[in-house]
Design an enzyme around this catalytic site. Sequence first.
Site, PDB file in Angstrom:
ATOM      1  N   TYR A   1      -2.593  -0.646  10.261  1.00  0.00           N
ATOM      2  CA  TYR A   1      -2.536  -0.891   8.823  1.00  0.00           C
ATOM      3  C   TYR A   1      -1.169  -0.502   8.254  1.00  0.00           C
ATOM      4  CZ  TYR A   1      -3.949  -0.810   3.902  1.00  0.00           C
ATOM      5  OH  TYR A   1      -4.058  -1.036   2.550  1.00  0.00           O
TER       6      TYR A   1
ATOM      7  N   SER B   1       0.855  -1.190   0.000  1.00  0.00           N
ATOM      8  CA  SER B   1       0.000   0.000   0.000  1.00  0.00           C
ATOM      9  C   SER B   1       0.884   1.231   0.000  1.00  0.00           C
ATOM     10  CB  SER B   1      -0.887   0.009   1.245  1.00  0.00           C
ATOM     11  OG  SER B   1      -1.521   1.264   1.428  1.00  0.00           O
TER      12      SER B   1
END
Length: 201
Positions: free
Chosen positions: A167, A143
Amino acid sequence: MKQFTDKVVLITGGNSGIGKATALAFAELGAKVAIAGRRIKEGEETVNLIKKAGSSSIFIPTDITQEIEVKNLTSQTVKTFGRLDYAFNNAGTPGILDINMDESEENWNQIINTNLKEVWLCMKYQIPEMRKNGGGAIVNNASIRGLIAANLTNEQKNKSQHNIHFYCTSKHAVLGLTKSLAVQYAKDGIRINAVCPGTNK
């Protein structure tokens, strides 16, 4: 002959989003596609689309946080198609929507197991199969949050954002694992890379 004719690709989270789009792209170029995920209906729908594109495909329901299921996923792919050439370890989760550190251990475990442990487990079983063929290629889905820290002021304004700390941690770790194994297995003809998608918001 299409670019990936007679090649086999395994995609986790291949029943929706980026994984589904990748599966269809491989199919259009002639690859045989194995898809893993939890949602059976969506998985079967993707398989049907791949078959309509003229390629072979199977859907294998898999909890990618469980080693025995990941091992079965790889073995079933090889049993069905005879080999494994490529893999896209794409499955992931944003976790509970929050931006605070006052979080539960359960949420931490869910995010780390799904986003990081999945990548390790998949490569653990994918790499030996690729070595049998003299090489292959693996792409792990990280990501943009694996490259840069979150702007918490902006995150607070946009509640559609996920638990940014956990995350970010998981996606930074995916990049570290990817780099380490890329160096280790380059001599075996296995290319290991990561992609870092951003957001469309």
